[in-house]
Design a protein around this motif. Sequence first.
Motif, PDB file in Angstrom:
ATOM      1  N   GLU A  29     -34.426 -22.963  18.500  1.00  0.00           N
ATOM      2  CA  GLU A  29     -34.943 -22.083  18.020  1.00  0.00           C
ATOM      3  C   GLU A  29     -36.475 -21.876  17.689  1.00  0.00           C
ATOM      4  OE1 GLU A  29     -33.939 -25.762  16.838  1.00  0.00           O
ATOM      5  OE2 GLU A  29     -33.119 -24.898  15.206  1.00  0.00           O
ATOM      6  N   GLN A  30     -36.873 -22.445  19.421  1.00  0.00           N
ATOM      7  CA  GLN A  30     -38.072 -22.333  19.852  1.00  0.00           C
ATOM      8  C   GLN A  30     -37.552 -20.737  20.611  1.00  0.00           C
ATOM      9  OE1 GLN A  30     -39.490 -25.729  21.613  1.00  0.00           O
ATOM     10  NE2 GLN A  30     -41.299 -25.943  20.860  1.00  0.00           N
ATOM     11  N   ARG A  33     -36.975 -17.674  18.776  1.00  0.00           N
ATOM     12  CA  ARG A  33     -38.261 -17.336  18.372  1.00  0.00           C
ATOM     13  C   ARG A  33     -38.849 -15.671  19.873  1.00  0.00           C
ATOM     14  NH1 ARG A  33     -39.777 -21.970  15.264  1.00  0.00           N
ATOM     15  NH2 ARG A  33     -40.798 -22.666  17.165  1.00  0.00           N
ATOM     16  N   MET A  34     -38.497 -16.461  20.913  1.00  0.00           N
ATOM     17  CA  MET A  34     -39.278 -16.234  22.509  1.00  0.00           C
ATOM     18  C   MET A  34     -38.657 -14.858  22.279  1.00  0.00           C
ATOM     19  SD  MET A  34     -39.362 -17.394  26.015  1.00  0.00           S
ATOM     20  CE  MET A  34     -40.525 -19.811  25.297  1.00  0.00           C
ATOM     21  N   ASP A  36     -36.532 -13.071  20.100  1.00  0.00           N
ATOM     22  CA  ASP A  36     -36.993 -12.227  18.356  1.00  0.00           C
ATOM     23  C   ASP A  36     -38.774 -10.994  18.692  1.00  0.00           C
ATOM     24  OD1 ASP A  36     -35.101 -12.351  16.756  1.00  0.00           O
ATOM     25  OD2 ASP A  36     -36.297 -14.350  15.770  1.00  0.00           O
ATOM     26  N   GLU A  37     -39.113 -12.009  19.839  1.00  0.00           N
ATOM     27  CA  GLU A  37     -40.663 -11.431  20.382  1.00  0.00           C
ATOM     28  C   GLU A  37     -40.265 -10.515  21.086  1.00  0.00           C
ATOM     29  OE1 GLU A  37     -43.311 -13.915  21.150  1.00  0.00           O
ATOM     30  OE2 GLU A  37     -43.259 -15.307  19.598  1.00  0.00           O
ATOM     31  N   ARG A  57     -30.145 -10.006  20.123  1.00  0.00           N
ATOM     32  CA  ARG A  57     -30.143 -11.036  19.661  1.00  0.00           C
ATOM     33  C   ARG A  57     -29.297 -12.349  19.926  1.00  0.00           C
ATOM     34  NH1 ARG A  57     -31.437 -14.772  14.867  1.00  0.00           N
ATOM     35  NH2 ARG A  57     -33.496 -16.168  15.181  1.00  0.00           N
TER      36      ARG A  57
END
Length: 397
Positions: A29-30, A33-34, A36-37, A57
């Motif tokens: 999950e982390q 998120r990275m 996505d940024e 992604r």
Amino acid sequence: MKTELMKQQEKLRARLIRQLEQEGELTDEQILRMIDELILSENRTLFLKLQEKEELRRGLFYSVRRLDIIQELLEDPSVTEIMINGHRQIFVERQGKITLWEKCFSSQERLEEVIRQIAGNCNRVANEQQPIMDARLPGGERVNVVLPPIALNGPVMTIRRFPESPITLEHMIQSETLTREAAEYLCHLVQAGYSILVGGGTSTGKTTFLNALSSCIPGEERIITIEDTAELQIQGIQNIVRLEARSANLEENREISIRDLIRTALRMRPSRIIVGEVRSAEAADFLTCLNTGHSGSLGSAHANSVRDMIQRLEMMVLMGLQIPVPAIRRQIASGVEILVHLGRTAQGRRQLMEIAEITGMEGEEVKISTLFLRGEDGILRKTGTLTFREKWEKIQN
């Protein structure tokens, strides 16, 4: 646009790798998120569509936490085989048809990274000194790798996928691999303890067929499976021991061969031994196993017909022992009782072609009697009756 997206993925992947090197252990999950940024910051100049963002992604995540672009194929239940011929060509088999996939690895280095990842996860080695590797993925998929200089057009990797749930005889009846009459007949043979050797060409479903036959083994028996690379999914047996051969590697672990495992299995009080595939000199040990009270054992071998299976066994025994061919044939005639031959149609469908019984010796030749045969019209019919019926009649009473 696909090419542009691949270039963008490689650019973002380099940035992602640099960020990951600065971090400690991260969850999926982390990392997502990275990613996505990174995509959000890049999208201000690229203006990607939603579908392209999702593809980017997924591709970035697979490249750092999975098996890069082939992860998509591994998650596709319709794919049965993945054939990678160097980093530029990937062929895919679906429903017996092979087609060229529209995607490929970005570079040979990326393909080599994936191969090293697979090798490391299962404690195998693949390099110039050991350019051939057999392995399996966590999901049970079988992997074969051949590296340069043996492979002239770059690293070659072949992945055989198996169904998530084992194929049963009932499934095979529904797909017309065999008839209900033949399935019930084979099941009785297994229950009665006849020794069976399944043969066929490449990708005819020998391992799948062994899995299906195993469902007929009485549940109270002790089964030992022996394989080069673990693939069997034995059904309905609690007392089961699974053994897998091991190649020598750079950590100085010595080779543990199929022959070693068969000899060890004989000391483990098996009711039956199942050898995933008899390929070489271990055929002599397999025949010894069949002739020393382990009736009902199962195995498979590459062969083009039931008669060819006899010749293949002879050749494989001679790889390990220099004994007269007539002596080998007598061992085959006294140890192997039933031969099953599988084939594929022109459309790629797997079918049972013949079931035969070995009835002894006629002069210096192994005598074979056909029990079921698929005719030129494509229909599988019962053509003969069992000669040695003592085991059969025990379970009928």
